[in-house]
Design a protein around this motif. Structure first.
Motif, PDB file in Angstrom:
ATOM      1  N   LEU A 132      -0.133 -12.934  -9.216  1.00  0.00           N
ATOM      2  CA  LEU A 132      -0.871 -12.058  -8.312  1.00  0.00           C
ATOM      3  C   LEU A 132      -2.214 -11.751  -8.945  1.00  0.00           C
ATOM      4  CD1 LEU A 132       1.575  -9.333  -7.012  1.00  0.00           C
ATOM      5  CD2 LEU A 132       0.399 -11.069  -5.693  1.00  0.00           C
ATOM      6  N   ARG A 133      -3.247 -11.733  -8.122  1.00  0.00           N
ATOM      7  CA  ARG A 133      -4.542 -11.309  -8.635  1.00  0.00           C
ATOM      8  C   ARG A 133      -4.498  -9.815  -8.929  1.00  0.00           C
ATOM      9  NH1 ARG A 133      -7.780 -15.605  -6.768  1.00  0.00           N
ATOM     10  NH2 ARG A 133      -6.149 -16.933  -5.929  1.00  0.00           N
ATOM     11  N   ASP A 184      -4.926  -7.674  -5.963  1.00  0.00           N
ATOM     12  CA  ASP A 184      -3.756  -7.650  -5.085  1.00  0.00           C
ATOM     13  C   ASP A 184      -2.664  -6.762  -5.657  1.00  0.00           C
ATOM     14  OD1 ASP A 184      -4.833  -9.270  -3.143  1.00  0.00           O
ATOM     15  OD2 ASP A 184      -4.170 -11.118  -4.117  1.00  0.00           O
ATOM     16  N   ARG A 189      -3.612  -3.216  -5.088  1.00  0.00           N
ATOM     17  CA  ARG A 189      -3.399  -2.814  -3.701  1.00  0.00           C
ATOM     18  C   ARG A 189      -1.900  -2.580  -3.452  1.00  0.00           C
ATOM     19  NH1 ARG A 189      -2.688  -5.521   0.976  1.00  0.00           N
ATOM     20  NH2 ARG A 189      -2.611  -7.515  -0.117  1.00  0.00           N
ATOM     21  N   LEU A 190      -1.067  -3.485  -3.979  1.00  0.00           N
ATOM     22  CA  LEU A 190       0.376  -3.348  -3.778  1.00  0.00           C
ATOM     23  C   LEU A 190       0.897  -2.075  -4.413  1.00  0.00           C
ATOM     24  CD1 LEU A 190       1.856  -6.914  -4.325  1.00  0.00           C
ATOM     25  CD2 LEU A 190       1.613  -5.625  -2.213  1.00  0.00           C
ATOM     26  N   VAL A 198       0.992   1.078  -2.263  1.00  0.00           N
ATOM     27  CA  VAL A 198       1.746   1.121  -1.004  1.00  0.00           C
ATOM     28  C   VAL A 198       2.616   2.369  -0.940  1.00  0.00           C
ATOM     29  CG1 VAL A 198       3.586   0.016   0.321  1.00  0.00           C
ATOM     30  CG2 VAL A 198       1.730  -1.365  -0.606  1.00  0.00           C
ATOM     31  N   ARG A 215       0.562   5.592  -0.605  1.00  0.00           N
ATOM     32  CA  ARG A 215      -0.093   5.801   0.682  1.00  0.00           C
ATOM     33  C   ARG A 215       0.910   6.128   1.770  1.00  0.00           C
ATOM     34  NH1 ARG A 215      -3.403   0.864   2.009  1.00  0.00           N
ATOM     35  NH2 ARG A 215      -2.107  -0.150   0.442  1.00  0.00           N
ATOM     36  N   THR A 216       2.111   5.551   1.658  1.00  0.00           N
ATOM     37  CA  THR A 216       3.077   5.781   2.725  1.00  0.00           C
ATOM     38  C   THR A 216       3.894   7.046   2.491  1.00  0.00           C
ATOM     39  OG1 THR A 216       4.568   4.270   1.593  1.00  0.00           O
ATOM     40  CG2 THR A 216       3.291   3.382   3.408  1.00  0.00           C
ATOM     41  N   ARG A 269       9.276  -9.576   1.045  1.00  0.00           N
ATOM     42  CA  ARG A 269       8.356 -10.136   0.040  1.00  0.00           C
ATOM     43  C   ARG A 269       8.973 -11.364  -0.641  1.00  0.00           C
ATOM     44  NH1 ARG A 269       3.947  -7.255  -0.354  1.00  0.00           N
ATOM     45  NH2 ARG A 269       3.987  -5.085   0.354  1.00  0.00           N
ATOM     46  N   HIS A 284       6.970 -10.819  -9.561  1.00  0.00           N
ATOM     47  CA  HIS A 284       6.042 -10.144  -8.649  1.00  0.00           C
ATOM     48  C   HIS A 284       6.593  -8.788  -8.235  1.00  0.00           C
ATOM     49  CE1 HIS A 284       4.396 -14.341  -7.394  1.00  0.00           C
ATOM     50  NE2 HIS A 284       3.596 -13.791  -8.287  1.00  0.00           N
ATOM     51  N   GLN A 286       5.069  -5.113  -9.124  1.00  0.00           N
ATOM     52  CA  GLN A 286       4.635  -4.191  -8.082  1.00  0.00           C
ATOM     53  C   GLN A 286       5.197  -2.786  -8.307  1.00  0.00           C
ATOM     54  OE1 GLN A 286       5.534  -5.367  -4.026  1.00  0.00           O
ATOM     55  NE2 GLN A 286       5.239  -3.274  -3.284  1.00  0.00           N
ATOM     56  N   HIS A 344       1.249   0.718   7.301  1.00  0.00           N
ATOM     57  CA  HIS A 344       0.021   1.250   6.695  1.00  0.00           C
ATOM     58  C   HIS A 344      -1.082   0.198   6.614  1.00  0.00           C
ATOM     59  CE1 HIS A 344       2.032  -0.670   3.322  1.00  0.00           C
ATOM     60  NE2 HIS A 344       0.838  -0.809   2.808  1.00  0.00           N
ATOM     61  N   LEU A 394       0.058 -14.038   0.495  1.00  0.00           N
ATOM     62  CA  LEU A 394      -0.157 -13.229  -0.708  1.00  0.00           C
ATOM     63  C   LEU A 394       0.375 -13.910  -1.960  1.00  0.00           C
ATOM     64  CD1 LEU A 394      -1.099 -10.539  -1.900  1.00  0.00           C
ATOM     65  CD2 LEU A 394       1.132  -9.589  -1.341  1.00  0.00           C
ATOM     66  N   TYR A 395       1.551 -14.522  -1.825  1.00  0.00           N
ATOM     67  CA  TYR A 395       2.201 -15.086  -3.007  1.00  0.00           C
ATOM     68  C   TYR A 395       1.943 -16.582  -3.153  1.00  0.00           C
ATOM     69  CZ  TYR A 395       4.362 -10.537  -2.819  1.00  0.00           C
ATOM     70  OH  TYR A 395       4.558  -9.185  -2.776  1.00  0.00           O
ATOM     71  N   GLY A 399      -1.075 -17.678  -3.868  1.00  0.00           N
ATOM     72  CA  GLY A 399      -2.231 -17.828  -4.749  1.00  0.00           C
ATOM     73  C   GLY A 399      -3.544 -18.022  -4.012  1.00  0.00           C
ATOM     74  N   GLN A 427      -8.098 -13.125  -1.222  1.00  0.00           N
ATOM     75  CA  GLN A 427      -8.002 -12.282  -0.034  1.00  0.00           C
ATOM     76  C   GLN A 427      -8.949 -12.717   1.095  1.00  0.00           C
ATOM     77  OE1 GLN A 427      -9.043  -8.052  -0.267  1.00  0.00           O
ATOM     78  NE2 GLN A 427      -7.191  -7.583   0.865  1.00  0.00           N
ATOM     79  N   ARG A 431      -7.416 -15.535   2.765  1.00  0.00           N
ATOM     80  CA  ARG A 431      -6.201 -15.115   3.472  1.00  0.00           C
ATOM     81  C   ARG A 431      -6.575 -14.514   4.821  1.00  0.00           C
ATOM     82  NH1 ARG A 431      -4.260 -12.639  -1.621  1.00  0.00           N
ATOM     83  NH2 ARG A 431      -4.583 -10.576  -0.740  1.00  0.00           N
TER      84      ARG A 431
END
Ligand SMILES: Nc1ncnc2c1ncn2[C@@H]1O[C@H](COP(=O)(O)OP(=O)(O)OP(=O)(O)O)[C@@H](O)[C@H]1O
Ligand SMILES: [Mg+2]
Lengths: 401, 271
Positions: A12-13, A16, A19-20, A23, A26-27, A312, A321, A325, B123, B135-136, B138, B141, B144
């Motif tokens: 994962l970057r 990213d 951002r994950l 989650v 935020r929720t 996911r 991953h 997260q 959200h 997303l997975y 690679g 964004q 994507r």
């Protein structure tokens, strides 16, 4: 044939992952906020304790350096037989001859009691001493007059006294009124002034000072100095220090105590800077409770978000991953608490020091340590829940009841 | 590189997709004597020796009563689980020989899923929900999102990329989920009861969408309870009690043999 090498691990970057990790926050804002609260309180307590003690010691150190580190104090010590030795009457004059010495002042201790009136029984000594004092004493010991005036050539002959700051407080005198008198060992003395605290010379602070001549005339003083205050050129303080005992009392230099009060005070300031163990302990307990709170919230989160985990995995997330997260989310919650805590701790230190007109000092250890502790707590608290999430099989996660 | 079935790949997944694209008669999916037993008390035999293969561009409906093993089969086809015995091959790759991590990468690049419950995150915008399909894999964004716009266009939702899922109807949500499955341009799309949460008319429109995608050459497997929907598929596979009892692609002889193997009583709660 190596199978693992055939498939590229898709990482994962960082953006990213970042951002994950938000989650859950935020929720479920309120819940995340509440679980961060424990960590915020713990970090705030630790930052405030470290900040307050560092600010206090920094303030004291500033004051000491402004008073000068070149004050030397010569005191009569003990004789070989354990009795209090006497400094020769000529000692101040001898010391003044040392080249690097810039000022020499003295006080002479007088036995006797101090009262506001003769009606108070003699047992109440109040820890106030009486001393004969030379006329240039104040600038040498680094203090000045708070109220009224100091002794001068005329008042030094008369029954006139000046009160050290602590002595005035103990006597309950905070202002100098015309005709104010105190009862010194069967004599009325007029109060001419009150001094500011003398940090480098605590003996002056708790003393009632009278002129040498008045002391000899009214109080039976023998004229021997008990303490001599010496200012030397700052660069030569150590040399002067070595010469003082032999100069003050050439016959018995071992009966003379020489000290450098600023060094003792610096050590004392450092001790004051040592933080309060109790509050740090309470902060640590709050952090522990906070850690349990974060772990708890993460366990619930993993259970509630089972289908998200399943989705996911279906989208191609590896166990790593998923682990990453949830671990990142836990660290983020803790870091959020840590940031609030550092802010609150700094703010309360600022309010306190501002009220006391001190400089605010937040040591790096306090805020960096607070943030570091938060990150570690987040990682430790989140590890087990994150591992649970990662270990869940995709089908188990997608299983709908 | 020969593309003999079951060979352990020596190239990366992207290369595998290219190779797969070049070999027209390679099946997308092969299920070979697959059985699945769920351990427990008592153990459940959810699948007992199922075999079929799906060619490129097929639209396949799998029907069967509740508990017949449809979801179990879909999970095995989607490499979310491993068979107790038998083989599953996706684009020629033997699932049993791949590690958990490799299977994840395979799902990220080769397989798209659509679920009954949509599984959209509230959200995020519709666009980002779809973009998460990559997303997975690679993909950065920006790319994507660009590809998500294309996928939304394919399902007819290009007009509302910034809406939240809760602002959409059930049918529109399922279209978003379909777009998410399509965004990576997978070799196969697997849908488990995609119309299960939708009313009849909306279900028909999702079916229409699958038909349109089929026209575009997408390989799709749809699990459904709805026999009307199944009847409109090119190919229909019927499951009963962990076994395949009918495959419209097979000749009559096979069907008869399969039917005679299946127990005849106590399983007929299809409606
Ligand atoms: N994880 C599991 N553990 C134990 N048993 C399971 C598990 N998953 C499925 N089963 C059992 O395997 C059998 C087949 O289940 P499956 O979900 O594949 O059926 P289905 O055809 O999808 O049914 P439905 O139409 O109700 O979705 C059922 O008897 C079910 O109880
Ligand atoms: Mg099912």
């Amino acid at each position: 044939m190596t199978e693992a090498a055939t498939f590229e691990m898709r990482k994962l970057r960082p953006t990213d992952l970042g951002r994950l990790s938000t989650v859950g926050l935020r929720t479920r804002k309120l819940r995340a906020g509440l679980s961060a609260l424990g960590i915020a309180i713990g970090v705030a307590a630790i930052v405030a304790v470290l900040g307050l003690s560092s600010s206090a010691s920094a303030g004291l150190l500033n004051e000491i350096s402004s008073l000068g580190t070149n004050l030397l104090v010569v005191q009569s010590g003990q004789t070989l037989f354990g009795t209090t030795a006497e400094l020769p009457v000529v000692a101040p004059a001898m010391i003044a001859r040392i080249g690097a010495v810039t000022r020499v002042e003295q006080i002479g201790s007088i036995t006797g009691n101090v009262y506001r009136s003769p009606l108070i029984p003699t047992i109440d000594t109040n820890a106030i001493t009486i001393d004969a004092a030379s006329l240039g004493l104040l600038p040498t010991v680094g203090t000045s007059v708070a109220e009224g005036s100091y002794l001068n050539a005329a008042t030094a002959q008369e029954p006139v006294a000046v009160l050290g700051a602590a002595a005035a407080q103990r006597l309950g005198i905070d202002q100098v009124y015309l005709g104010e008198r105190i009862w010194l060992d069967n004599e009325w003395f007029y109060v001419a002034g009150i001094l500011k605290p003398a940090i480098l010379a605590p003996a002056v602070d708790s003393s009632v000072l009278v002129g040498f001549a008045a002391a000899e005339h009214y109080l039976g003083f023998d004229g021997h100095p008990s303490t001599i205050y010496v200012r030397a050129k700052t660069s030569q303080v150590n040399t002067v220090y070595g010469l003082l005992a032999a100069t003050a009392n050439p016959q018995n230099p071992s009966e003379v105590d020489v000290s450098l009060p600023s060094t003792a005070l610096v050590a004392q300031a450092d001790a004051q800077g040592a933080f309060d163990g109790l509050f740090v302990g309470l902060g640590a307990v709050a952090l522990l409770v906070g850690a349990i709170g974060v772990a708890n919230i993460m366990i619930i989160s993993v259970l509630e978000r089972r289908s998200e985990i399943g989705l996911r995995r279906a989208l191609g997330a590896t166990r790593g991953h998923i682990l990453g997260q949830f671990l990142a989310e836990s660290i983020l919650i803790a870091l959020f608490g840590g940031t609030i805590g550092v802010g609150a701790g700094t703010l309360s230190t600022a309010v306190y020091t501002a009220a006391k007109h001190e400089v605010i000092v937040i040591p790096t250890l306090a805020w960096a340590g607070g943030m570091g502790a938060a990150i570690i707590i987040g990682a430790v608290a989140g590890l087990w829940p994150a591992m649970r999430a990662a270990r869940m099989s995709p089908t188990e996660a997608l299983w709908t009841v | 590189m020969t593309s003999d079935a079951g060979a352990v790949p020596t190239q990366r997944l992207d290369d595998n997709l290219k190779r797969f694209a070049g070999s027209a008669d390679q099946p997308v999916l092969e299920v070979d004597e697959v059985a699945k037993v769920y351990s427990g008390e008592p153990p459940v035999s959810a699948l007992r020796g199922v075999s079929f293969s799906i060619a490129r561009g097929e639209l396949v409906g799998i029907v069967g009563p509740s508990g017949s093993g449809k979801t179990t089969l879909l999970h095995l086809m989607g490499t979310l689980d491993r068979p107790s015995s038998g083989h599953v091959r996706v684009t020629g790759l033997e699932v049993g020989r791949l590690s958990d991590r490799e299977l994840s990468a395979l799902r990220a690049t080769h397989i798209g899923f659509v679920f009954q419950q949509f599984f959209l995150s509230e959200h995020q915008s519709v666009l980002d929900n779809v973009a998460d399909g990559l997303l997975y894999a690679g993909v950065p964004q920006v790319k994507r999102r660009a590809r998500a716009i294309d996928a939304l266009t394919m399902v007819g939702l290009e007009g509302r990329p910034h809406a939240r899922p809760n602002q959409l109807s059930g049918g529109q949500r399922q279209r978003v989920a379909v777009a998410r499955a399509l965004v990576g341009d997978p070799a196969i799309v697997l849908a488990d009861e995609p119309t299960g949460n939708l009313d009849q008319a909306t279900g028909q429109s999702i079916l229409g969408l699958f038909k349109d995608l089929h026209e575009l050459g997408v390989t799709i497997v749809v699990i459904t309870h709805d026999r009307d929907i199944a009847a409109r598929m090119d190919r229909r596979i019927e499951m009963l009690d962990g076994q395949m009892v009918f495959d419209s692609a097979d000749n009559l002889a096979t069907v008869t043999a399969a039917a005679s193997r299946a127990p005849t009583s106590g399983n007929d709660h299809r409606s």
